[in-house]
Write a protein that holds these residues in place. Structure first.
Motif, PDB file in Angstrom:
ATOM      1  N   LEU A  32       0.823  -1.220   0.000  1.00  7.98           N
ATOM      2  CA  LEU A  32       0.000   0.000   0.000  1.00  7.98           C
ATOM      3  C   LEU A  32       0.855   1.267   0.000  1.00  7.98           C
ATOM      4  CD1 LEU A  32      -2.842  -1.027   2.472  1.00  7.98           C
ATOM      5  CD2 LEU A  32      -3.016  -0.723  -0.015  1.00  7.98           C
ATOM      6  N   ALA A  33       1.984   1.235   0.695  1.00 10.26           N
ATOM      7  CA  ALA A  33       2.853   2.412   0.766  1.00 10.26           C
ATOM      8  C   ALA A  33       3.348   2.825  -0.613  1.00 10.26           C
ATOM      9  CB  ALA A  33       4.029   2.139   1.702  1.00 10.26           C
ATOM     10  N   VAL A  34       3.590   1.856  -1.469  1.00 10.83           N
ATOM     11  CA  VAL A  34       4.050   2.149  -2.832  1.00 10.83           C
ATOM     12  C   VAL A  34       3.039   3.046  -3.553  1.00 10.83           C
ATOM     13  CG1 VAL A  34       4.408   1.034  -5.085  1.00 10.83           C
ATOM     14  CG2 VAL A  34       5.503   0.102  -3.033  1.00 10.83           C
ATOM     15  N   TYR A  35       1.770   2.811  -3.322  1.00  5.54           N
ATOM     16  CA  TYR A  35       0.718   3.608  -3.966  1.00  5.54           C
ATOM     17  C   TYR A  35       0.466   4.923  -3.229  1.00  5.54           C
ATOM     18  CZ  TYR A  35      -0.202  -0.484  -6.766  1.00  5.54           C
ATOM     19  OH  TYR A  35      -0.055  -1.523  -7.642  1.00  5.54           O
ATOM     20  N   GLU A  36       0.453   4.864  -1.921  1.00  8.78           N
ATOM     21  CA  GLU A  36       0.087   6.040  -1.118  1.00  8.78           C
ATOM     22  C   GLU A  36       1.171   7.102  -1.050  1.00  8.78           C
ATOM     23  OE1 GLU A  36      -1.107   4.533   2.689  1.00  8.78           O
ATOM     24  OE2 GLU A  36      -2.915   3.590   1.866  1.00  8.78           O
ATOM     25  N   HIS A  37       2.429   6.723  -1.183  1.00  8.04           N
ATOM     26  CA  HIS A  37       3.520   7.673  -0.962  1.00  8.04           C
ATOM     27  C   HIS A  37       4.392   7.903  -2.185  1.00  8.04           C
ATOM     28  CE1 HIS A  37       2.392   7.718   3.211  1.00  8.04           C
ATOM     29  NE2 HIS A  37       2.462   6.402   3.239  1.00  8.04           N
TER      30      HIS A  37
END
Length: 159
Positions: A32-37
């Motif tokens: 998820l971090a790859v998409y969110e940040h």
């Protein structure tokens, strides 16, 4: 799917969250971090992501389109990524992102000084690290979902 999932359970939620919660929850957070940040532009982000999806053969990943501020890449973009070497639909950054994703997944030992010179002419060092971490996430988790057959039971909203 090769994993037994209790009836009524969401396969992704079960495998990623319940079967191995100490690893799966952390992996989901990374994914998820790859998409969110991400600070990368949508086209280079999607060029790399889609190239990995094509290499992995992950059905869910091939069907997914990242959205930013209500914008997604055009439907023809998938074909452009497949033909990244010759497509006029990709700018230099998107073409390099697709090339890097392919090399990362299939020939990481062949990434040479000539490639890095082209890459650093278009990307900062921080962007290369971010793209590398993103590609690593997509390669690992898309392949995991494909190998275990989870990609065939994932359903996108509205599908």
């Amino acid at each position: 799917m090769i994993i037994d999932v209790p009836e009524g359970s969401d396969p992704i939620g079960y495998v990623w969250g319940e079967m191995v919660p100490g690893i799966g929850v952390a992996a989901a957070g990374y994914s998820l971090a790859v998409y969110e940040h991400s600070t990368l532009g949508l086209r280079e982000f999607e060029a790399a992501r889609l190239r990995i999806a094509q290499i992995n053969g992950c059905l869910f990943c091939l069907d997914w389109r990242t959205e930013r501020d209500g914008i997604k890449v055009e439907p023809e973009f998938v074909d452009a990524v497949t033909k990244w070497r010759t497509s006029d639909a990709l700018d230099d950054r998107a073409r390099l992102a697709a090339e890097y994703a392919e090399r990362y997944a299939t020939d990481h030992h062949g990434i040479n000084a000539e490639f890095w010179a082209r890459m650093f002419a278009q990307y900062s060092q921080a962007e290369v690290v971010e793209l590398s971490m993103s590609i690593g996430s997509w390669l690992a988790f898309g392949r995991l979902n494909r190998v275990l057959g989870l990609d065939a039971v994932c359903v996108l909203p509205g599908h």
